[in-house]
Design an enzyme around this catalytic site. Structure first.
Site, PDB file in Angstrom:
ATOM      1  N   LYS A  34       0.816  -1.210   0.000  1.00  0.00           N
ATOM      2  CA  LYS A  34       0.000   0.000   0.000  1.00  0.00           C
ATOM      3  C   LYS A  34       0.855   1.268   0.000  1.00  0.00           C
ATOM      4  O   LYS A  34       0.458   2.268  -0.611  1.00  0.00           O
ATOM      5  CB  LYS A  34      -0.962  -0.001   1.182  1.00  0.00           C
ATOM      6  CG  LYS A  34      -0.357   0.225   2.544  1.00  0.00           C
ATOM      7  CD  LYS A  34      -1.423   0.254   3.621  1.00  0.00           C
ATOM      8  CE  LYS A  34      -0.821   0.386   5.005  1.00  0.00           C
ATOM      9  NZ  LYS A  34      -0.143   1.652   5.230  1.00  0.00           N
ATOM     10  N   THR A  35       2.016   1.234   0.661  1.00  0.00           N
ATOM     11  CA  THR A  35       2.882   2.418   0.663  1.00  0.00           C
ATOM     12  C   THR A  35       3.357   2.714  -0.762  1.00  0.00           C
ATOM     13  O   THR A  35       3.424   3.872  -1.188  1.00  0.00           O
ATOM     14  CB  THR A  35       4.097   2.194   1.581  1.00  0.00           C
ATOM     15  OG1 THR A  35       3.624   1.905   2.902  1.00  0.00           O
ATOM     16  CG2 THR A  35       4.975   3.425   1.626  1.00  0.00           C
ATOM     17  N   ASP A 226      -4.033   7.443   4.661  1.00  0.00           N
ATOM     18  CA  ASP A 226      -3.498   6.108   4.948  1.00  0.00           C
ATOM     19  C   ASP A 226      -4.083   5.613   6.269  1.00  0.00           C
ATOM     20  O   ASP A 226      -4.463   6.400   7.133  1.00  0.00           O
ATOM     21  CB  ASP A 226      -1.974   6.184   5.032  1.00  0.00           C
ATOM     22  CG  ASP A 226      -1.319   4.814   5.047  1.00  0.00           C
ATOM     23  OD1 ASP A 226      -2.005   3.817   4.753  1.00  0.00           O
ATOM     24  OD2 ASP A 226      -0.106   4.745   5.354  1.00  0.00           O
ATOM     25  N   GLU A 227      -4.139   4.297   6.447  1.00  0.00           N
ATOM     26  CA  GLU A 227      -4.623   3.673   7.690  1.00  0.00           C
ATOM     27  C   GLU A 227      -6.002   4.232   8.079  1.00  0.00           C
ATOM     28  O   GLU A 227      -6.252   4.570   9.242  1.00  0.00           O
ATOM     29  CB  GLU A 227      -3.626   3.887   8.837  1.00  0.00           C
ATOM     30  CG  GLU A 227      -2.206   3.455   8.546  1.00  0.00           C
ATOM     31  CD  GLU A 227      -2.014   1.942   8.526  1.00  0.00           C
ATOM     32  OE1 GLU A 227      -3.008   1.234   8.642  1.00  0.00           O
ATOM     33  OE2 GLU A 227      -0.869   1.492   8.383  1.00  0.00           O
ATOM     34  N   GLN A 257      -7.115  -4.867  10.114  1.00  0.00           N
ATOM     35  CA  GLN A 257      -6.026  -4.385  10.957  1.00  0.00           C
ATOM     36  C   GLN A 257      -6.447  -3.177  11.796  1.00  0.00           C
ATOM     37  O   GLN A 257      -5.614  -2.376  12.214  1.00  0.00           O
ATOM     38  CB  GLN A 257      -4.809  -4.030  10.088  1.00  0.00           C
ATOM     39  CG  GLN A 257      -4.246  -5.228   9.347  1.00  0.00           C
ATOM     40  CD  GLN A 257      -2.970  -4.895   8.595  1.00  0.00           C
ATOM     41  OE1 GLN A 257      -1.938  -4.578   9.171  1.00  0.00           O
ATOM     42  NE2 GLN A 257      -3.038  -4.960   7.279  1.00  0.00           N
ATOM     43  N   ARG A 616       3.064  -9.726  10.770  1.00  0.00           N
ATOM     44  CA  ARG A 616       4.350  -9.006  10.848  1.00  0.00           C
ATOM     45  C   ARG A 616       5.487  -9.903  10.383  1.00  0.00           C
ATOM     46  O   ARG A 616       6.574  -9.419  10.062  1.00  0.00           O
ATOM     47  CB  ARG A 616       4.660  -8.571  12.280  1.00  0.00           C
ATOM     48  CG  ARG A 616       3.683  -7.601  12.960  1.00  0.00           C
ATOM     49  CD  ARG A 616       3.332  -6.406  12.137  1.00  0.00           C
ATOM     50  NE  ARG A 616       2.129  -6.672  11.351  1.00  0.00           N
ATOM     51  CZ  ARG A 616       1.765  -5.996  10.273  1.00  0.00           C
ATOM     52  NH1 ARG A 616       2.514  -5.027   9.821  1.00  0.00           N
ATOM     53  NH2 ARG A 616       0.657  -6.288   9.626  1.00  0.00           N
TER      54      ARG A 616
END
Length: 758
Positions: A34-35, A226-227, A257, A616
């Site tokens: 996504k980044t 974002d997020e 998340q 992670r």
């Protein structure tokens, strides 16, 4: 260049980059790039002719914004990247509030209170109101006020809300509203905002000043968030207002998340996006580039148990990878030893660095046993969320001087440094100044400048000391805008006497404090030089640095290169990745938390937290639980977490001796089952083989059983030495060896490659 941007993207990523107009929601699974999508989307917008000044990008950390800007600069140039409005909600809107502060009756140089400043002020208010600080615990009061602000509830609304008042009375804290009101007024009087105010005041600004809202709607024609799953009500409303005119809004996130409900995050913001923007487009990034197939599939099998979610199927073309390991320990200390030894073994077997390992836990208290185990075998580690550099006393002291020089009405800064270094201005004098300030509804600074005018009843000698202090601050203020950030900081450090005070303390602690202050000054110099590099005409001032440092997070501050295992809560691990992950404390009432099992929504958030933990890991994930552990000073017996049962058997490595039997058992939150698991036997590890006699570069290494206390041995690195102690049991026998050349070392025998020489 345009084709270069799109070449490395998969079809879904490419679609998310190219669809520039209208409302777009990008559901980005863990490790799905996504980044990369956000970075390339911004660069693509600029290549399409969009003015970078018209782009607003809101990220999770300032560190993420900085890294994205650097990548964007490589594509579209430094000048374009510099002109994008990019940062966290708090940093971007703090910047806007600096410009517009006068509209809401704040000074443009307002102070930003961090959590410690906020707690200090609340402690003062609780004492002044003569309330029991054991009932009105400052952490509870701070959390309650923060929750109110995040939901845009002012003190007046708080006091008028019947339900809120009933809740406070039921909790035995009927004066919470009065504390909130006094806290609000004291912050205003001090020209200070806390973190929650940065969002609250922005909402007030956009609500009460339509021309200001129109100005920023026109400026921010393309908005990226974002997020998005972690936004709270205040953030949601800001975005909605700013995007209302052009509706070119791209939100990126993953409902799976969403783990910050305790901070006010509202998962409904992402789940209900389609209701706010009926003509929206939905793109799912489902290919995971981070983890093995096993880890991805195991995580999918867990999160599929949640009812409230946007359905997606994350997949990967990466290798199959090892199954997820489960370890049962009899105690938290045994769990710690297992994790430490596993890291030691993996690090040697795979020639990894300690930076490749992370240990995740549900609560900070779990770190004790882990730290002890790591120290015993000399594994270096770092705890995320520990005492930040900027929270150390000597750093807070110097920053308070900076803050008071910038904003003399800053009450917390004034109280912190009025008598440091010691000036003979004691508690009695401060109580008189504070009383006068409160009675006259003015700041401590105003009273300190004219103690006689406010009838403070302070003797002439003390008045002279106060006058000397205020004169020094006024003198420094007169130079605040003449010098750049570093020269001004250095001048304040010297003029205040703080630098001399620390330099004269020659104890090891004093030397460390002095070095920390020097490091802060070095950081300010680096800040000033970086700002000048980005804008040659800029003259970065100390106030710019104060704004920058006030908005730092743990993630922003961690830039050390030293090799260390990372220890952190699962919440702190969000956005990070490691080749090897250990998730400890997989026990019912610990994870999921005891507080979460009474409602489905809370339990689903805990499950999302577990999903975040597993994802992670890049190569290997290990889960562990203890059948007993000390909590709150008592030995608690535990059973395995229900989340272990939700992992698909295909992806889990239950040791052969573990008997997995399903026993249906009713628990609050749903029917689950537990496992009957016998303790695993030690692995039959191979002895280190003797090298071939024909190889001249190798020597005959001793078998583990050959090593005894008192014998002489030789080590390839440390030279000759004597075995002085042997500890542990097979396969984890350790020898303590004294080497005259380097001192005493503790070695795990199966890896030590020792040669017996006598």
């Amino acid at each position: 260049m345009q084709s270069d941007i799109l070449t490395g993207l998969n079809p879904a990523q490419r679609q998310a980059v190219e669809q520039t107009n209208g409302a777009l929601m990008v559901i980005a699974g863990a490790g799905s790039g996504k980044t990369r999508v956000l970075t390339y989307r911004i660069a693509y917008l600029i290549q399409q002719g969009i003015d970078p000044f018209n782009i607003l990008a809101l990220t999770f950390t300032n560190k993420a914004a900085k890294e994205m800007k650097e990548r964007i600069a490589l594509i579209v140039g430094q000048e374009n990247a510099r002109n994008i409005w990019m940062g966290t909600f708090h940093s971007v809107f703090a910047k806007i509030l600096r410009f517009e502060a006068e509209k809401i009756n704040y000074p443009s140089n307002f102070t930003i209170y961090d959590s410690a400043d906020s707690k200090s002020l609340l402690n003062t208010i609780i004492k002044e109101l003569q309330l029991d600080d054991k009932v009105y615990k400052v952490s509870i009061v701070q959390s309650r006020i923060s929750g109110a602000k995040n939901n845009l509830i002012s003190p007046k609304q708080y006091l008028e809300n019947v339900d809120i008042q009933a809740d406070d009375r039921a909790a035995g804290r009927p004066k919470l509203g009065a504390i909130y009101q006094e806290y609000w007024q004291r912050c205003f009087k001090a020209g200070a905002m806390d973190f929650d105010d940065l969002l609250f005041k922005t909402n007030i600004l956009l609500r009460d000043f339509p021309e200001t809202l129109l100005k920023y709607q026109d400026r921010f024609r393309y908005i990226l968030v974002d997020e998005y799953q972690d936004t709270n009500h205040a953030q949601y409303l800001i975005v909605k207002k700013l995007a209302a005119r052009f509706q070119n809004l791209c939100v990126v996130g993953d409902d799976a998340q969403s783990i910050y409900a305790f901070r006010g995050a509202n998962i409904q913001n992402i789940l209900n996006f389609r209701k706010d923007y009926p003509d929206y487009s939905l793109i799912k990034l489902e290919q995971n580039y981070r983890s093995t197939q096993t880890i991805v599939n195991a995580a999918n099998s867990v999160i599929s148990n949640n009812r409230d979610q946007i359905k997606k199927e994350v997949w990967t073309e990466n290798d199959q990878g090892d199954r997820i390991k489960i370890f049962k320990a009899n105690s938290d200390n045994e769990e710690g030893m297992f994790v430490a030894q596993s890291i030691f073994e993996l690090q040697h077997q795979h020639h990894s660095t300690f930076n490749d390992f992370a240990i995740l836990y549900r609560t900070n208290a779990q770190s004790r046993a882990l730290e002890e185990a790591l120290r015993k075998i000399n594994i270096p580690y770092k705890i995320y969320g520990g005492l930040s550099f900027y929270q150390r006393k000597e750093i807070k002291d110097l920053l308070a001087y900076f803050r008071l020089t910038s904003n003399p009405n800053d009450e917390e800064a004034f109280k912190r440094i009025i008598n440091y270094p010691a000036r003979g201005i004691g508690k009695t004098t401060m109580d008189k100044l504070t009383l006068a300030a409160n009675e006259n509804d003015t700041s401590l600074w105003e009273v300190a400048n004219s103690p006689g005018q406010y009838n403070c009843n302070i003797n002439a000698g003390t008045r002279a000391k106060i006058e000397s202090f205020t004169t020094m601050i006024k003198s420094l203020r007169s130079e605040l805008h003449k010098e750049d950030a570093y020269l001004m900081a250095e001048k304040i450090a010297k003029s205040s006497g703080l630098l001399k005070e620390l330099y004269n303390d020659k104890t090891p602690e004093g030397v460390a404090r002095y070095e920390n202050v020097q490091e802060l000054l070095n950081g300010i110099k680096e800040f000033a030089e970086t700002q000048k590099e980005q804008d040659a005409e800029a003259a970065p001032k100390l106030e710019d640095f104060l704004l920058d440092v006030a908005l730092l997070t743990d993630a922003d501050q961690d830039n050390e290169d030293e090799e260390r295992v990372s220890l952190m809560t699962i919440h702190a691990s969000k956005g990070l990745e490691f080749p090897y992950i250990f998730i400890v404390g997989m026990e019912e009432n610990l994870f999921p938390s005891q507080m979460s099992v009474n409602s489905r929504s809370d339990l689903e958030e805990e499950r999302r937290l577990f999903y975040v933990a597993i994802t992670r890991a890049k190569q290997k994930a290990t889960l562990s639980y203890a059948t007993s552990r000390f909590r709150w000073g008592n030995l608690i017996y535990s059973e395995p977490s229900r989340f272990l049962d939700e992992l698909d058997d295909k992806y889990v490595d239950w040791p052969v001796q573990m008997q997995r039997t399903q026993v249906t058992e009713k628990r609050t939150g749903g029917a689950i089952f537990t496992k009957k698991i016998n303790p695993p036997k030690p692995k039959n590890l191979k002895k280190i083989p003797r090298p071939s006699a024909g190889n001249p570069d190798q020597r005959d290494y001793a078998n583990v059983e050959d090593i005894r206390i008192g014998i002489q041995v030789e080590h390839g690195t440390f030279g000759k030495g004597k075995v002085v102690a042997i500890d542990g049991v097979e396969p984890n026998l350790k020898a303590t060896v004294y080497f005259p050349a380097v001192g005493q070392k503790q070695l795990l025998l199966r890896f030590a490659k020792l040669r017996v020489i006598g």
